[in-house]
Design an enzyme around this catalytic site. Structure first.
Site, PDB file in Angstrom:
ATOM      1  N   TYR A  73      45.492  34.017  39.412  1.00  0.00           N
ATOM      2  CA  TYR A  73      46.496  33.012  39.791  1.00  0.00           C
ATOM      3  C   TYR A  73      47.106  32.369  38.540  1.00  0.00           C
ATOM      4  CZ  TYR A  73      43.538  33.666  43.810  1.00  0.00           C
ATOM      5  OH  TYR A  73      42.795  34.227  44.798  1.00  0.00           O
TER       6      TYR A  73
ATOM      7  N   VAL B  87      37.233  32.240  45.600  1.00  0.00           N
ATOM      8  CA  VAL B  87      36.657  30.893  45.610  1.00  0.00           C
ATOM      9  C   VAL B  87      35.183  30.866  46.028  1.00  0.00           C
ATOM     10  CG1 VAL B  87      38.817  29.613  45.884  1.00  0.00           C
ATOM     11  CG2 VAL B  87      37.581  30.399  47.927  1.00  0.00           C
TER      12      VAL B  87
ATOM     13  N   TYR C  80      43.045  38.153  57.934  1.00  0.00           N
ATOM     14  CA  TYR C  80      42.961  37.820  56.500  1.00  0.00           C
ATOM     15  C   TYR C  80      41.671  37.040  56.195  1.00  0.00           C
ATOM     16  CZ  TYR C  80      43.643  34.745  52.506  1.00  0.00           C
ATOM     17  OH  TYR C  80      43.439  34.037  51.346  1.00  0.00           O
TER      18      TYR C  80
ATOM     19  N   LYS D 126      41.395  40.755  48.392  1.00  0.00           N
ATOM     20  CA  LYS D 126      42.835  41.034  48.370  1.00  0.00           C
ATOM     21  C   LYS D 126      43.157  42.334  47.621  1.00  0.00           C
ATOM     22  CE  LYS D 126      44.080  36.144  48.767  1.00  0.00           C
ATOM     23  NZ  LYS D 126      44.341  34.891  48.046  1.00  0.00           N
TER      24      LYS D 126
ATOM     25  N   SER E 272      38.866  35.921  47.788  1.00  0.00           N
ATOM     26  CA  SER E 272      40.129  36.568  47.404  1.00  0.00           C
ATOM     27  C   SER E 272      39.966  37.894  46.678  1.00  0.00           C
ATOM     28  CB  SER E 272      40.945  35.632  46.515  1.00  0.00           C
ATOM     29  OG  SER E 272      41.629  34.710  47.320  1.00  0.00           O
TER      30      SER E 272
HETATM   31  N1  GLN Z   1      40.000  32.449  51.935  1.00  0.00           N
HETATM   32  C1  GLN Z   1      40.472  31.661  50.827  1.00  0.00           C
HETATM   33  C2  GLN Z   1      41.821  31.028  51.164  1.00  0.00           C
HETATM   34  O1  GLN Z   1      42.577  31.606  51.873  1.00  0.00           O
HETATM   35  C3  GLN Z   1      40.584  32.557  49.621  1.00  0.00           C
HETATM   36  C4  GLN Z   1      41.101  31.847  48.421  1.00  0.00           C
HETATM   37  C5  GLN Z   1      40.553  32.391  47.131  1.00  0.00           C
HETATM   38  O2  GLN Z   1      39.504  32.993  47.062  1.00  0.00           O
HETATM   39  N2  GLN Z   1      41.271  32.092  46.068  1.00  0.00           N
HETATM   40  O3  GLN Z   1      42.149  29.960  50.717  1.00  0.00           O
END
Ligand code: GLN
Length: 309
Positions: free
Chosen positions: A245, A263, A193, A71, A68
């Site tokens: 988050y 993650v 994504y 992002k 993530s």
């Molecule tokens: N690719 C992971 C997902 O879509 C990314 C989530 C994350 O890093 N928080 O769940």
């Protein structure tokens, strides 16, 4: 106050030594089978300062899945393409829910809470799909340029592994499409994504890539204006409020820096006008943030007095 990278080296070495004491406290991310095979007992940290210096400790040169954290970079690209119009399609407030929650999509009639929860990042990815035939190449090109490293790549095995289990993201994309907030086909958007998330970088590369966010959008080494004036402040403010988050408040309290986690166990943090930090350790807490990474940033921010507050 300016700190040269080499002044931080002894502290980073101490932090890396301390981090191994936390191995075993968290768990590997389970819904991307490939990530569940990573050696959990690893820790790396790197700091890139505005004068071009790098300080590092532990496995700072080992590439990992940034997940993530990507992002932030896809948001920068989407803002380049759409400017402020992007905010008609995505909000700017924390959701207080898990990053992959679907609850708010219906409550907000298809306008995701922010660009860092999965539904928001899917809308952002849709903007990139709209612009490029192979958006992953656009993303990897940007990351290589920012990191000054051609080693940055997409781990296609990780992407394939995630796609085999990406039911929630497919569901989110389908709902967003139904609300009219995706131009592309849901499958293509989830595909793009997921490949952004599968970018592989080391802590050194990530800290280096984040540096323009600490320097009003300019790459301090080349002098190139990467982001338009004012953009880094906005992106940093979103990282502070939404980057971790539902742990964003706790992170702001304990560390006090804009940051983005993934993650894969990475966390990227910005110290405006001073430095960018990347830390990595694969074991996660129940909210999906690196256990040893979070603790390391808390110690570094405290001992080097880095909080923005
Ligand atoms: N690719 C992971 C997902 O879509 C990314 C989530 C994350 O890093 N928080 O769940």
């Amino acid at each position: 106050m300016t700190i040269a990278a080499e002044e931080l080296a002894p502290l980073l070495a101490e932090i890396a030594a301390e981090a191994s004491g936390r191995f075993g406290e968290g768990r590997l991310h389970a819904t991307i089978p490939r990530l569940a095979q990573v050696d959990p007992n690893q820790f790396g940290i790197a700091v890139a300062t505005l004068d071009g210096g790098i300080a590092k400790a532990g496995a700072a040169d080992v590439p990992f899945s940034i997940q993530s954290i990507s992002k932030v970079f896809s948001l920068c690209l989407a803002l380049d393409y759409l400017g402020e119009d992007l905010w008609e399609r995505v909000g700017r407030n924390p959701s207080g829910l898990r990053f992959n929650s679907l609850t708010r999509i219906e409550q907000e009639q298809g306008r995701p809470m922010n660009p860092f929860v999965n539904p928001g990042a899917l809308v952002v990815a849709d903007c990139l799909v709209d612009r490029a035939a192979t958006p992953i190449h656009t993303m990897i090109g940007l990351l290589r340029r920012l990191a000054h490293s051609n080693r940055v790549s997409c781990d296609y095995e990780v992407a394939k592994s995630e796609l085999s289990m990406a039911f929630r993201n497919y569901a989110a994309a389908a709902l967003l499409k139904e609300y009219g907030n995706l131009r592309g086909e849901p499958r293509a958007v989830v595909h793009a994504y997921t490949h952004f998330c599968a970018a592989r970088m080391s802590c050194v590369e990530l800290a280096r890539a984040a540096l323009p966010l600490a320097n009003e959008g300019r790459d301090p080494v080349t002098g190139a204006q990467i982001l338009p004036p004012g953009r880094s402040r906005r992106v940093n403010s979103l990282m502070l409020t939404c980057g971790l988050y539902d742990a964003a408040g706790d992170f702001a309290y304990r560390v006090g820096l804009p940051a983005k986690s993934g993650v894969g166990g990475g966390i990227m943090a910005i110290v405006p006008n001073r430095m960018a930090i990347a830390v990595w350790s694969p074991e996660l807490d129940p909210l999906g943030n690196s256990v040893a990474g979070f603790a390391a940033l808390e110690r570094l921010a405290r001992d080097a007095d880095l909080s923005v507050f």
